[in-house]
Design a protein around this motif. Sequence first.
Motif, mmCIF file in Angstrom:
data_model
loop_
_atom_site.group_PDB
_atom_site.id
_atom_site.type_symbol
_atom_site.label_atom_id
_atom_site.label_comp_id
_atom_site.label_asym_id
_atom_site.label_seq_id
_atom_site.Cartn_x
_atom_site.Cartn_y
_atom_site.Cartn_z
ATOM 1 N N GLU A 1 7.206 -4.929 15.922
ATOM 2 C CA GLU A 1 8.250 -5.945 16.115
ATOM 3 C C GLU A 1 8.241 -6.314 17.588
ATOM 4 O O GLU A 1 7.868 -5.499 18.435
ATOM 5 N N ALA B 1 10.905 -7.019 19.289
ATOM 6 C CA ALA B 1 12.197 -6.651 19.879
ATOM 7 C C ALA B 1 12.086 -5.615 20.988
ATOM 8 O O ALA B 1 12.788 -5.707 22.008
ATOM 9 N N ARG C 1 1.745 -5.054 11.139
ATOM 10 C CA ARG C 1 2.183 -3.976 10.239
ATOM 11 C C ARG C 1 1.105 -3.742 9.199
ATOM 12 O O ARG C 1 0.627 -4.699 8.586
ATOM 13 N N GLU D 1 0.813 -3.303 6.185
ATOM 14 C CA GLU D 1 1.531 -3.432 4.916
ATOM 15 C C GLU D 1 0.638 -2.947 3.773
ATOM 16 O O GLU D 1 -0.550 -3.241 3.730
ATOM 17 N N ILE E 1 0.887 -16.452 3.105
ATOM 18 C CA ILE E 1 1.312 -16.024 4.443
ATOM 19 C C ILE E 1 2.706 -15.399 4.429
ATOM 20 O O ILE E 1 3.314 -15.210 5.475
ATOM 21 N N ARG F 1 3.682 -12.175 3.325
ATOM 22 C CA ARG F 1 3.615 -10.810 3.889
ATOM 23 C C ARG F 1 2.188 -10.552 4.326
ATOM 24 O O ARG F 1 1.285 -10.442 3.507
ATOM 25 N N PHE G 1 1.280 -11.083 12.112
ATOM 26 C CA PHE G 1 2.183 -12.226 11.956
ATOM 27 C C PHE G 1 2.920 -12.465 13.263
ATOM 28 O O PHE G 1 2.811 -11.675 14.201
ATOM 29 N N GLN H 1 6.609 -13.319 15.213
ATOM 30 C CA GLN H 1 8.071 -13.279 15.086
ATOM 31 C C GLN H 1 8.703 -14.159 16.161
ATOM 32 O O GLN H 1 8.150 -14.347 17.242
ATOM 33 N N PHE I 1 13.418 -14.602 4.933
ATOM 34 C CA PHE I 1 12.481 -15.037 5.976
ATOM 35 C C PHE I 1 13.096 -14.896 7.367
ATOM 36 O O PHE I 1 12.429 -15.124 8.374
ATOM 37 N N HIS J 1 20.797 -8.892 12.545
ATOM 38 C CA HIS J 1 21.040 -7.444 12.501
ATOM 39 C C HIS J 1 22.014 -7.017 13.580
ATOM 40 O O HIS J 1 21.895 -7.445 14.728
ATOM 41 N N GLU K 1 20.868 -8.998 16.801
ATOM 42 C CA GLU K 1 19.504 -9.525 16.792
ATOM 43 C C GLU K 1 19.354 -10.625 15.745
ATOM 44 O O GLU K 1 19.858 -10.496 14.624
ATOM 45 N N ARG L 1 6.452 -16.914 8.023
ATOM 46 C CA ARG L 1 7.268 -17.013 6.804
ATOM 47 C C ARG L 1 8.112 -18.278 6.816
ATOM 48 O O ARG L 1 8.311 -18.918 5.788
HETATM 49 N N1 GAP Z 1 13.072 -6.781 14.816
HETATM 50 C C1 GAP Z 1 13.596 -6.735 13.509
HETATM 51 C C2 GAP Z 1 12.568 -6.925 12.485
HETATM 52 O O1 GAP Z 1 11.391 -6.908 12.770
HETATM 53 P P1 GAP Z 1 12.233 -7.344 9.943
HETATM 54 O O2 GAP Z 1 13.236 -7.697 8.876
HETATM 55 O O3 GAP Z 1 11.354 -6.184 9.704
HETATM 56 O O4 GAP Z 1 13.090 -7.146 11.265
HETATM 57 C C3 GAP Z 1 11.922 -9.809 10.667
HETATM 58 O O5 GAP Z 1 11.339 -8.599 10.248
HETATM 59 C C4 GAP Z 1 11.174 -10.991 10.098
HETATM 60 O O6 GAP Z 1 9.796 -10.892 10.430
HETATM 61 C C5 GAP Z 1 11.212 -11.097 8.570
HETATM 62 O O7 GAP Z 1 12.362 -11.771 8.129
HETATM 63 C C6 GAP Z 1 9.959 -11.901 8.293
HETATM 64 O O8 GAP Z 1 10.198 -13.279 8.458
HETATM 65 C C7 GAP Z 1 9.011 -11.447 9.399
HETATM 66 N N2 GAP Z 1 8.089 -10.418 8.854
HETATM 67 C C8 GAP Z 1 8.290 -9.084 8.764
HETATM 68 N N3 GAP Z 1 7.222 -8.481 8.217
HETATM 69 C C9 GAP Z 1 6.332 -9.453 7.948
HETATM 70 C C10 GAP Z 1 5.020 -9.463 7.373
HETATM 71 N N4 GAP Z 1 4.398 -8.356 7.000
HETATM 72 N N5 GAP Z 1 4.397 -10.667 7.238
HETATM 73 C C11 GAP Z 1 4.981 -11.817 7.657
HETATM 74 N N6 GAP Z 1 6.211 -11.846 8.195
HETATM 75 C C12 GAP Z 1 6.879 -10.691 8.352
#
Ligand code: GAP
Length: 452
Positions: free
Chosen positions: A149, A151, A181, A183, A190, A192, A196, A198, A266, A270, A305, A312
């Motif tokens: 992230e 952040a 990540r 995942e 696109i 997940r 990506f 943020q 999307f 927080h 946050e 997304r």
């Molecule tokens: N800093 C807080 C945070 O990262 P999160 O809900 O894990 O919170 C925030 O992620 C946003 O990041 C999600 O709403 C989404 O839009 C994007 N995001 C998270 N994981 C993703 C992934 N694997 N692929 C694409 N977008 C992703």
Amino acid sequence: MDKLVSLAKRRGFVFQSSEIYGGLGSVWDYGPLGVELKKNLKERWWRSMVHERQDIEGLDAAILMHPKVWEASGHVSGFTDPLVDCKQCKNRFRADDPRIKGTPGQPDAQCPVCGSKGTLTAPRQFNLMFKTFMGPVEEQAAVTYLRPETAQGIYVNYLNVLQSSRQKIPFGIAQIGKAFRNEITPGNFIFRTREFEQMEMQFFVKPGSENEWFEFWRAERMKWVEGLGIRSEKLRWHQHDQNELAHYAKDAYDIQYEFPFGWQEFEGIHNRTDFDLSNHQKHAGKKLDYLDPKTNERFIPYVVETSAGADRTTLVVLCDAYREEGVSGAEAAEGEGEGGGSGETRVVLKLKPSLAPLKAAVFPLVNKDGMPELAHRIHDDLRRHFNVFFDDGGSIGRRYRRQDEAGTPFGVTIDGQSTQDQTVTVRDRDTLKQDRVAAAKLVEYLTQKLAG
Ligand code: GAP
């Protein structure tokens, strides 16, 4: 969804990464139109969060950070998914994968890929961070991570920004950047992915005022999303219950969109309390408290946050804009020569004009009688102001349709009359209406239409 994915590839919005090698799982590249669309979205976010506000500063922190950051943030111990392995086919699944029948680790559990029974291991925690090594030696001491992230780059710079910008609490820091990540069940194009972008903003507030700011930012962010032109019936809030909350959050609301594959988040708002700053203070051994100049109180700020995915949100914009429209009468005549006529379908991306990758396309009606020369002159002129396209290939109807699919809001046609009186027709992608506009007034005309 398949139609959108195919249009995205065909028109150069999004390509699979390393496609000529068979592709890389859940990693995507943005083509000529996609990079413009995503850039427009990010610029819009930056403008509203940083330029239009006096209480938010921008930041661009590095992707690689000190490994202790991720211990302090709780990501080393807490950013995990429970996974199960199939001992037969060696595939790996999330323990809550709905395709698994039975209880993993028990003889009744069935592998969703090879169908074997009793071959799934009991769930084990798997960290989602990508590990890498810094320096020449691949040893444990050299391990660091690609940030999961953006952040944390903000938290560790919070004092630097506060002091250099002379902000006072409440204030925020905004950043756009890549996150990674590993995942396990990525997918849905696109939605997940493993790499990506943020768009995150951390707002630092006095403890006790966080609920008020939380509501403020919820309202602001929904307003911003609606400003993208997304249909409001496709948007809703979802509050996290105790099981869904991330390790750092006390309260969280997602903005969800109704994708073709269902309602999904999307963006998240927080309440992260003082979780991150307190932990960094402890792990780094450096004071991160704030001295309130008015009250002389010292406190560690609470953080509200707002965290949006750029990819997304791009997918939201694309899904919402994609339309297939039945064509009849005059519209069919417009598409003449493209196998058209009544009953034909027009595929159009009804993107908000200010987000569209191309703002206008310039067409000489025919390639003779001075029309191409005038069209090139107009194209050169417009190019200095907007991202515009020149197309002199095929019937005019076919050219309009190609731009409809690309989401280009305006088609500028140079016809026989244009060479006589220096006027052109401007066709609106959504209404299909045509205005006749003086070529000299075209920049002004389009500027007005593209505002908002
Ligand atoms: N800093 C807080 C945070 O990262 P999160 O809900 O894990 O919170 C925030 O992620 C946003 O990041 C999600 O709403 C989404 O839009 C994007 N995001 C998270 N994981 C993703 C992934 N694997 N692929 C694409 N977008 C992703």
